[in-house]
Scaffold this active site. Structure first.
Site, PDB file in Angstrom:
ATOM      1  N   ARG A  36      20.346   1.133  -4.334  1.00  0.00           N
ATOM      2  CA  ARG A  36      20.571   1.858  -3.070  1.00  0.00           C
ATOM      3  C   ARG A  36      22.041   1.906  -2.687  1.00  0.00           C
ATOM      4  O   ARG A  36      22.483   2.881  -2.076  1.00  0.00           O
ATOM      5  CB  ARG A  36      19.753   1.217  -1.954  1.00  0.00           C
ATOM      6  CG  ARG A  36      18.288   1.545  -2.124  1.00  0.00           C
ATOM      7  CD  ARG A  36      17.459   0.977  -1.016  1.00  0.00           C
ATOM      8  NE  ARG A  36      16.095   1.444  -1.148  1.00  0.00           N
ATOM      9  CZ  ARG A  36      15.056   0.871  -0.579  1.00  0.00           C
ATOM     10  NH1 ARG A  36      15.224  -0.207   0.171  1.00  0.00           N
ATOM     11  NH2 ARG A  36      13.851   1.359  -0.736  1.00  0.00           N
ATOM     12  N   LYS A 198      -5.423   4.825  -3.438  1.00  0.00           N
ATOM     13  CA  LYS A 198      -6.453   5.208  -2.477  1.00  0.00           C
ATOM     14  C   LYS A 198      -6.368   6.638  -1.961  1.00  0.00           C
ATOM     15  O   LYS A 198      -5.283   7.136  -1.685  1.00  0.00           O
ATOM     16  CB  LYS A 198      -6.392   4.265  -1.286  1.00  0.00           C
ATOM     17  CG  LYS A 198      -6.810   2.870  -1.678  1.00  0.00           C
ATOM     18  CD  LYS A 198      -6.870   1.975  -0.489  1.00  0.00           C
ATOM     19  CE  LYS A 198      -7.463   0.635  -0.900  1.00  0.00           C
ATOM     20  NZ  LYS A 198      -7.247  -0.370   0.098  1.00  0.00           N
ATOM     21  N   GLY A 351       6.852   5.640  -3.735  1.00  0.00           N
ATOM     22  CA  GLY A 351       7.304   4.349  -4.252  1.00  0.00           C
ATOM     23  C   GLY A 351       6.897   4.023  -5.680  1.00  0.00           C
ATOM     24  O   GLY A 351       7.756   3.791  -6.534  1.00  0.00           O
ATOM     25  N   GLY A 374       8.016   6.315   1.832  1.00  0.00           N
ATOM     26  CA  GLY A 374       7.306   6.867   2.990  1.00  0.00           C
ATOM     27  C   GLY A 374       7.866   8.221   3.390  1.00  0.00           C
ATOM     28  O   GLY A 374       7.118   9.145   3.734  1.00  0.00           O
TER      29      GLY A 374
HETATM   30  P1  AMP Z   1      -0.030   4.113  -4.204  1.00  0.00           P
HETATM   31  O1  AMP Z   1       0.916   3.192  -3.512  1.00  0.00           O
HETATM   32  O2  AMP Z   1      -1.132   4.614  -3.347  1.00  0.00           O
HETATM   33  O3  AMP Z   1       0.686   5.207  -4.956  1.00  0.00           O
HETATM   34  O4  AMP Z   1      -0.803   3.232  -5.266  1.00  0.00           O
HETATM   35  C1  AMP Z   1      -0.156   2.587  -6.319  1.00  0.00           C
HETATM   36  C2  AMP Z   1      -1.077   1.537  -6.844  1.00  0.00           C
HETATM   37  O5  AMP Z   1      -2.261   2.138  -7.328  1.00  0.00           O
HETATM   38  C3  AMP Z   1      -0.498   0.773  -8.001  1.00  0.00           C
HETATM   39  O6  AMP Z   1      -0.283  -0.561  -7.588  1.00  0.00           O
HETATM   40  C4  AMP Z   1      -1.568   0.858  -9.070  1.00  0.00           C
HETATM   41  O7  AMP Z   1      -1.830  -0.361  -9.720  1.00  0.00           O
HETATM   42  C5  AMP Z   1      -2.794   1.282  -8.285  1.00  0.00           C
HETATM   43  N1  AMP Z   1      -3.793   1.943  -9.131  1.00  0.00           N
HETATM   44  C6  AMP Z   1      -3.613   3.018  -9.905  1.00  0.00           C
HETATM   45  N2  AMP Z   1      -4.723   3.284 -10.610  1.00  0.00           N
HETATM   46  C7  AMP Z   1      -5.640   2.370 -10.259  1.00  0.00           C
HETATM   47  C8  AMP Z   1      -6.986   2.114 -10.655  1.00  0.00           C
HETATM   48  N3  AMP Z   1      -7.593   2.880 -11.558  1.00  0.00           N
HETATM   49  N4  AMP Z   1      -7.619   1.077 -10.085  1.00  0.00           N
HETATM   50  C9  AMP Z   1      -6.990   0.298  -9.186  1.00  0.00           C
HETATM   51  N5  AMP Z   1      -5.730   0.479  -8.764  1.00  0.00           N
HETATM   52  C10 AMP Z   1      -5.057   1.504  -9.300  1.00  0.00           C
END
Ligand code: AMP
Length: 394
Positions: A36, A198, A351, A374
């Site tokens: 950064r 999610k 991120g 974010g």
């Molecule tokens: P996000 O911050 O919502 O982009 O989520 C990122 C996180 O999603 C990472 O820590 C990944 O390990 C998790 N992730 C991706 N694919 C899967 C999966 N099939 N099952 C569980 N966690 C997952």
């Protein structure tokens, strides 16, 4: 939207107050990742290269929640900043107040002053106008180069623009240059890849991309709720029962708008969520009861790659699988490679996908890797970013 940039305002002889993002990781008081600080250098060097300018830098560090806490002092960042700038930096004891005024008034053109952590004052995040006005007395012009906090209306990002001539630094200018076309007029085919854990955290992005993209690739943990809605079995994979209706709605809108949705057609599964778990190839879209989907499978990689290849513009947010575990990182690596090879305009925001392209060495081959998690998510959602809106050229 077009913003005023540091090149659009007169800097000669000015005290230039720059909001940077020096919220860097530290261990035992030493900066462990200086990305950064390096990212801010072009703007800082440009300002120092103008005639008789004084550079006054302000940032937050961590979450001291309005209290002075030594472990969040920007004093710890000063040595690294001096090393990278190749210049002595004077540390101010605070970011407002008479002692800060004294440091600034005894400075000479060419000097660099680093103000103490903005978040030692609760007025910063509350965007208290009198605090913003006080901050503004530290300079003659304001330059914002902290994209990571641009989605928050804080005193040092939005409030201050009411009191000083304001412009964006090169970092913010680049973020706007790459994100704006994706929202207003993306070159087609526009491929959007959304992964990550999610559905719940990506609804806004999905909705926004449904209005603009040609193809929407949904993968990662969030894909299983969509697959279940379509009648497939998902074993022990991530499933958000509260978002079944949302997933149905997304699929319906995509059909109405002629947006192609691509979901995984095979998987890398595991019996348990662990780095040491054995990887099992699941050749069908259906996942057996004893397994959870941890990554996309080889057929899915080929399916996604064929679409990515043809994209004229592309945005990627969220990994394809649990990329932190080496065994389940191959899908994310393959997609990162494919995005890097795409000849269209490629943007990676958010991120974890940024962490993935950095970790696997593809960042240099992507047109724009966003500096704000974010902030990039909210930008893609089509929301107004207060720190950027305040710099808009009217
Ligand atoms: P996000 O911050 O919502 O982009 O989520 C990122 C996180 O999603 C990472 O820590 C990944 O390990 C998790 N992730 C991706 N694919 C899967 C999966 N099939 N099952 C569980 N966690 C997952």
């Amino acid at each position: 939207m077009k913003i005023r940039t540091v090149k659009d305002i007169e800097l000669t002889g000015k005290k230039c107050l720059v909001r940077v993002d020096f919220n860097v990781p530290l261990k035992d008081g030493v900066v462990t990742d200086d990305t950064r600080i390096r990212a801010a250098l072009p703007t800082l060097q440009y300002i120092l290269g103008q005639k008789d300018t004084t550079l006054i830098l302000m940032s937050h560090l961590g979450r001291p929640k309005g209290e002075v806490k030594k472990e969040f002092s920007l004093q710890q960042v000063k040595p690294k900043l001096e090393e990278l700038l190749g210049k002595k930096v004077t540390m101010a004891p605070d970011c407002v107040g008479p002692e800060v005024k004294a440091v600034i008034s005894s400075s000479a053109p060419g000097d660099v002053i680093l103000l103490e952590n903005l978040r030692f004052h609760s007025e910063e995040t509350k965007n208290v106008s009198s605090f913003a006005e006080e901050l503004a007395t530290n300079g003659d012009v304001f330059i914002n180069d902290a994209f990571g906090t641009a989605h928050r209306a804080h005193a040092s990002t939005e409030g201050i623009t009411h009191f000083l001539p304001s412009a964006g630094g090169f970092l913010i200018e680049k973020e706007v240059r790459f994100f704006e076309p994706l929202l207003s007029n993306p070159e087609k085919p526009f491929v959007a890849i959304v992964g990550g854990a999610k559905v719940s955290s990506k609804i806004g992005v999905l909705e926004s991309l449904l209005n603009r993209s040609t193809t929407l690739i949904i993968a990662g943990g969030m894909a299983y709720t969509f697959l279940k809605v379509q009648g497939y079995t998902i074993g022990k994979s991530l499933f958000e029962s509260d978002f079944v209706e949302t997933a149905k709605e997304v699929l319906k809108k995509a059909e109405e708008r002629g947006v192609e949705i691509l979901l995984p057609v095979d998987h890398i599964g595991a019996e348990e969520f662990s780095a040491d778990a054995d990887a099992v190839i699941v050749e069908s879209t259906d996942i057996p009861d004893n397994l959870m989907g941890m990554d996309i499978g080889p057929k899915t990689v080929t399916l996604f790659k064929n679409v990515i290849k043809k994209a004229k513009s592309l945005v990627w947010n969220g990994p394809m699988g649990v990329f932190e575990f080496e065994t389940f990182s191959k899908g994310t690596i393959a997609i990162a490679e494919s995005v890097a090879e795409c000849s269209g305009t490629t943007v990676v925001g958010g991120g974890d996908s940024v962490a993935a392209v950095n970790k696997f060495g593809f960042a240099d081959k992507i047109d724009h890797v966003s500096t704000g998690g974010g902030a990039s998510l909210e930008y893609l959602e089509g929301k107004t970013l207060p720190g950027i809106a305040a710099l808009e050229e009217k």
